[in-house]
Scaffold this motif. Sequence first.
Motif, PDB file in Angstrom:
ATOM      1  N   ARG A  20       0.829  -1.212   0.000  1.00 36.06           N
ATOM      2  CA  ARG A  20       0.000   0.000   0.000  1.00 36.06           C
ATOM      3  C   ARG A  20       0.862   1.261   0.000  1.00 36.06           C
ATOM      4  NH1 ARG A  20      -5.124  -0.878  -1.755  1.00 36.06           N
ATOM      5  NH2 ARG A  20      -5.818  -2.885  -0.958  1.00 36.06           N
ATOM      6  N   MET A  21       2.001   1.208   0.672  1.00 37.21           N
ATOM      7  CA  MET A  21       2.907   2.352   0.640  1.00 37.21           C
ATOM      8  C   MET A  21       3.443   2.562  -0.780  1.00 37.21           C
ATOM      9  SD  MET A  21       2.982   3.890   3.488  1.00 37.21           S
ATOM     10  CE  MET A  21       4.372   4.961   3.108  1.00 37.21           C
ATOM     11  N   GLY A  22       3.708   1.460  -1.483  1.00 32.96           N
ATOM     12  CA  GLY A  22       4.122   1.589  -2.875  1.00 32.96           C
ATOM     13  C   GLY A  22       3.064   2.285  -3.712  1.00 32.96           C
ATOM     14  N   MET A  23       1.800   1.954  -3.465  1.00 32.40           N
ATOM     15  CA  MET A  23       0.710   2.592  -4.195  1.00 32.40           C
ATOM     16  C   MET A  23       0.578   4.069  -3.815  1.00 32.40           C
ATOM     17  SD  MET A  23      -0.160   0.132  -6.061  1.00 32.40           S
ATOM     18  CE  MET A  23      -1.639   0.769  -6.843  1.00 32.40           C
ATOM     19  N   TYR A  24       0.882   4.390  -2.556  1.00 30.61           N
ATOM     20  CA  TYR A  24       0.864   5.784  -2.106  1.00 30.61           C
ATOM     21  C   TYR A  24       1.894   6.602  -2.885  1.00 30.61           C
ATOM     22  CZ  TYR A  24       1.829   9.790   0.932  1.00 30.61           C
ATOM     23  OH  TYR A  24       2.041  11.054   1.416  1.00 30.61           O
ATOM     24  N   PHE A  25       3.112   6.060  -3.009  1.00 34.20           N
ATOM     25  CA  PHE A  25       4.156   6.784  -3.738  1.00 34.20           C
ATOM     26  C   PHE A  25       3.798   6.909  -5.214  1.00 34.20           C
ATOM     27  CE2 PHE A  25       6.957   5.297  -0.141  1.00 34.20           C
ATOM     28  CZ  PHE A  25       7.139   6.559   0.395  1.00 34.20           C
ATOM     29  N   LYS A  26       3.164   5.891  -5.794  1.00 35.33           N
ATOM     30  CA  LYS A  26       2.739   5.991  -7.191  1.00 35.33           C
ATOM     31  C   LYS A  26       1.720   7.119  -7.343  1.00 35.33           C
ATOM     32  CE  LYS A  26       0.443   3.519 -10.950  1.00 35.33           C
ATOM     33  NZ  LYS A  26      -0.598   4.550 -11.138  1.00 35.33           N
ATOM     34  N   LYS A  27       0.791   7.190  -6.419  1.00 38.05           N
ATOM     35  CA  LYS A  27      -0.252   8.216  -6.463  1.00 38.05           C
ATOM     36  C   LYS A  27       0.356   9.612  -6.466  1.00 38.05           C
ATOM     37  CE  LYS A  27      -4.179   9.891  -3.689  1.00 38.05           C
ATOM     38  NZ  LYS A  27      -5.215   9.885  -4.723  1.00 38.05           N
ATOM     39  N   HIS A  28       1.496   9.748  -5.782  1.00 39.97           N
ATOM     40  CA  HIS A  28       2.147  11.049  -5.676  1.00 39.97           C
ATOM     41  C   HIS A  28       3.285  11.224  -6.678  1.00 39.97           C
ATOM     42  CE1 HIS A  28      -0.109  10.968  -1.903  1.00 39.97           C
ATOM     43  NE2 HIS A  28       0.028  12.276  -1.878  1.00 39.97           N
ATOM     44  N   GLY A  29       3.345  10.392  -7.680  1.00 40.49           N
ATOM     45  CA  GLY A  29       4.314  10.557  -8.750  1.00 40.49           C
ATOM     46  C   GLY A  29       5.741  10.209  -8.381  1.00 40.49           C
ATOM     47  N   ARG A  30       5.927   9.472  -7.306  1.00 37.68           N
ATOM     48  CA  ARG A  30       7.277   9.102  -6.870  1.00 37.68           C
ATOM     49  C   ARG A  30       7.540   7.658  -7.306  1.00 37.68           C
ATOM     50  NH1 ARG A  30       6.701  11.221  -0.702  1.00 37.68           N
ATOM     51  NH2 ARG A  30       8.740  10.189  -0.444  1.00 37.68           N
ATOM     52  N   ASP A  31       7.752   7.492  -8.624  1.00 37.59           N
ATOM     53  CA  ASP A  31       7.764   6.155  -9.216  1.00 37.59           C
ATOM     54  C   ASP A  31       8.877   5.266  -8.674  1.00 37.59           C
ATOM     55  OD1 ASP A  31       5.637   7.030 -10.647  1.00 37.59           O
ATOM     56  OD2 ASP A  31       6.608   6.976 -12.624  1.00 37.59           O
ATOM     57  N   ALA A  32      10.063   5.809  -8.507  1.00 40.87           N
ATOM     58  CA  ALA A  32      11.186   4.989  -8.049  1.00 40.87           C
ATOM     59  C   ALA A  32      10.901   4.396  -6.675  1.00 40.87           C
ATOM     60  CB  ALA A  32      12.474   5.820  -8.016  1.00 40.87           C
ATOM     61  N   GLU A  33      10.368   5.229  -5.759  1.00 42.55           N
ATOM     62  CA  GLU A  33      10.026   4.725  -4.432  1.00 42.55           C
ATOM     63  C   GLU A  33       8.868   3.741  -4.509  1.00 42.55           C
ATOM     64  OE1 GLU A  33      10.635   8.186  -1.288  1.00 42.55           O
ATOM     65  OE2 GLU A  33       9.910   8.941  -3.230  1.00 42.55           O
ATOM     66  N   ALA A  34       7.917   4.018  -5.403  1.00 43.21           N
ATOM     67  CA  ALA A  34       6.774   3.119  -5.568  1.00 43.21           C
ATOM     68  C   ALA A  34       7.238   1.731  -5.985  1.00 43.21           C
ATOM     69  CB  ALA A  34       5.803   3.684  -6.599  1.00 43.21           C
ATOM     70  N   VAL A  35       8.088   1.660  -7.001  1.00 48.75           N
ATOM     71  CA  VAL A  35       8.567   0.373  -7.483  1.00 48.75           C
ATOM     72  C   VAL A  35       9.375  -0.339  -6.399  1.00 48.75           C
ATOM     73  CG1 VAL A  35      10.081  -0.759  -9.164  1.00 48.75           C
ATOM     74  CG2 VAL A  35       8.525   1.055  -9.905  1.00 48.75           C
ATOM     75  N   SER A  36      10.164   0.428  -5.646  1.00 47.46           N
ATOM     76  CA  SER A  36      10.968  -0.165  -4.576  1.00 47.46           C
ATOM     77  C   SER A  36      10.083  -0.863  -3.549  1.00 47.46           C
ATOM     78  CB  SER A  36      11.814   0.913  -3.901  1.00 47.46           C
ATOM     79  OG  SER A  36      12.500   0.371  -2.784  1.00 47.46           O
ATOM     80  N   TYR A  37       9.010  -0.209  -3.115  1.00 52.81           N
ATOM     81  CA  TYR A  37       8.119  -0.805  -2.121  1.00 52.81           C
ATOM     82  C   TYR A  37       7.344  -1.982  -2.710  1.00 52.81           C
ATOM     83  CZ  TYR A  37       8.750   2.391   1.791  1.00 52.81           C
ATOM     84  OH  TYR A  37       9.261   3.079   2.867  1.00 52.81           O
ATOM     85  N   ILE A  38       6.919  -1.858  -3.951  1.00 52.94           N
ATOM     86  CA  ILE A  38       6.187  -2.957  -4.589  1.00 52.94           C
ATOM     87  C   ILE A  38       7.071  -4.201  -4.676  1.00 52.94           C
ATOM     88  CG2 ILE A  38       5.171  -3.735  -6.775  1.00 52.94           C
ATOM     89  CD1 ILE A  38       4.244  -0.760  -7.128  1.00 52.94           C
ATOM     90  N   LEU A  39       8.345  -4.008  -5.039  1.00 49.06           N
ATOM     91  CA  LEU A  39       9.255  -5.143  -5.130  1.00 49.06           C
ATOM     92  C   LEU A  39       9.493  -5.780  -3.759  1.00 49.06           C
ATOM     93  CD1 LEU A  39      11.896  -3.845  -7.701  1.00 49.06           C
ATOM     94  CD2 LEU A  39      10.159  -5.614  -8.062  1.00 49.06           C
ATOM     95  N   LYS A  40       9.546  -4.963  -2.711  1.00 52.13           N
ATOM     96  CA  LYS A  40       9.691  -5.527  -1.356  1.00 52.13           C
ATOM     97  C   LYS A  40       8.509  -6.426  -1.028  1.00 52.13           C
ATOM     98  CE  LYS A  40      12.336  -1.695   0.712  1.00 52.13           C
ATOM     99  NZ  LYS A  40      12.287  -0.589   1.708  1.00 52.13           N
ATOM    100  N   ALA A  41       7.313  -5.964  -1.375  1.00 49.95           N
ATOM    101  CA  ALA A  41       6.112  -6.757  -1.101  1.00 49.95           C
ATOM    102  C   ALA A  41       6.083  -8.019  -1.965  1.00 49.95           C
ATOM    103  CB  ALA A  41       4.861  -5.918  -1.347  1.00 49.95           C
ATOM    104  N   VAL A  42       6.587  -7.932  -3.207  1.00 47.04           N
ATOM    105  CA  VAL A  42       6.645  -9.112  -4.071  1.00 47.04           C
ATOM    106  C   VAL A  42       7.572 -10.163  -3.461  1.00 47.04           C
ATOM    107  CG1 VAL A  42       7.494  -9.960  -6.300  1.00 47.04           C
ATOM    108  CG2 VAL A  42       6.017  -7.942  -6.206  1.00 47.04           C
ATOM    109  N   LYS A  43       8.702  -9.743  -2.936  1.00 51.77           N
ATOM    110  CA  LYS A  43       9.640 -10.684  -2.318  1.00 51.77           C
ATOM    111  C   LYS A  43       9.011 -11.373  -1.107  1.00 51.77           C
ATOM    112  CE  LYS A  43      13.876  -8.437  -3.888  1.00 51.77           C
ATOM    113  NZ  LYS A  43      15.115  -7.711  -3.504  1.00 51.77           N
ATOM    114  N   MET A  44       8.038 -10.716  -0.485  1.00 57.99           N
ATOM    115  CA  MET A  44       7.313 -11.321   0.633  1.00 57.99           C
ATOM    116  C   MET A  44       6.134 -12.162   0.157  1.00 57.99           C
ATOM    117  SD  MET A  44       7.315  -8.078   3.262  1.00 57.99           S
ATOM    118  CE  MET A  44       6.579  -8.998   4.616  1.00 57.99           C
ATOM    119  N   MET A  45       5.973 -12.261  -1.165  1.00 58.04           N
ATOM    120  CA  MET A  45       4.925 -13.069  -1.778  1.00 58.04           C
ATOM    121  C   MET A  45       3.524 -12.601  -1.409  1.00 58.04           C
ATOM    122  SD  MET A  45       6.655 -14.929  -3.697  1.00 58.04           S
ATOM    123  CE  MET A  45       5.370 -15.965  -4.342  1.00 58.04           C
ATOM    124  N   VAL A  46       3.327 -11.281  -1.338  1.00 51.30           N
ATOM    125  CA  VAL A  46       1.999 -10.713  -1.113  1.00 51.30           C
ATOM    126  C   VAL A  46       1.221 -10.809  -2.430  1.00 51.30           C
ATOM    127  CG1 VAL A  46       0.701  -8.642  -0.516  1.00 51.30           C
ATOM    128  CG2 VAL A  46       2.837  -9.183   0.688  1.00 51.30           C
TER     129      VAL A  46
END
Length: 451
Positions: free
Chosen positions: A341-367
Amino acid sequence: MKRCGFLAGIARFCGSSVFCGSLILDSLLSGSSMSLAADICFSRLDSGEGYITITGEIRARDAPDFITLADSLSRGGIPAKFVVLDSPGGQVMPALEIARRVSEDGMGTVVLENATCASACFLIFISGSSRAAMPGASMYVHRISDEDGDSLSARGYSVTINDLYRKLKVPDNIRMAMLDTPPGESYRLTEQDLRNISTLSLPEKPAPKPQAQRGSASGQGIFSSGRALATAPKPSPADDVFAEIDRQAEELAKSDDLRSGIWATDAYYRSIPLYDTRGMDFEEAAAKLARLIPGDRTGIPEYLIGKMYQDGLGGNVKQHETAWYYYEKAANKGNGLAIFRMGMYFKKHGRDAEAVSYILKAVKMMVPAAVNYLGYISEQGIMVPQDYGMAIIMYYTGYRLGSDQSSYALGNMFLNGIGVDRDLKAACALFRESASRGNLKAERVYRENCR
């Protein structure tokens, strides 16, 4: 004390079993068998090996009875080597407790000819270190129900059980049948199914030579029908694709952390009594969850409060910034859904690099939600380069995690030949599974293209 009679078929089973030896029933404890309950008893064989039988409906008291019996046998130096099952099913939680003990003690499991093992009983059977389902045995699976019937929370439990079955290498067609078959109905395992889940050599009629067939990594074909076929299905081009994907996805699927993976879903969180807020208004629910925060290490209370603010539950105006505040607190505790959800928050605010970073962290946790979203942005080329191969890997991983959205998206790629050869059979199998998990869009597409 109830005496356990000689089980019909046990000699035939043990004659071919690697862990029974030459067996004739012997009495134990002053010439009789020991019984803790009407449906749980222990018998000893002349080889010195013992076994426990479980018959009848599985009830809440059966788990402590089984564990007490197993403890007593271990202390007495005569641990049970296997469990013989004949049960129509019953309550899931005691069955899981029994299954855990069966697994921990390395017991084998057996369903004899003309015996039945259905529903919750299958949980116990599949947990055996060695498994034997005799020809003529009747085994059934279906979705879990609770006091509200085929409810969302019950389906959440079914998805969790599906992941357990996957880890225990239950063939895909049986897992799909479990998810697809509603409570009140049953999918009966075929004789071939019984052989596929048995790990011991069994007496059998000569089998016809199997047709040459390419298989998936599981050996069953990823897209086998939930209703088993009488003959081997024609191999699908998808099998080769997913055999490779299985190998790559395996590296992503090593975490058993209860804060992530298949457990990291809203439905699962809310199905846990500690976090259940059904019937409460917004303020009461938020207050209950807030009281759980001190001392909590999972981040679940903060995540659920954030979700309430984000969704505007109870007629309240959506408060996104308050939601992100709670998501951040949950993310700091390592909660996978909150990290996504934090990754989606950063995407919403145009902070793509941070968004992708958080999304990848969640992917590694198999969410599952994060895995599905990475598949989506890879397919569409949003924030990351367009990569159909990555999209397929992510959608397939989401499918294995129980995501109806990933199953639908992957089916759409096969239906339209996006990044892979068009394969209607694979697409229909995926739409069917997605629909069985409640995806209405998949149900519509399945009706339009697969019947």
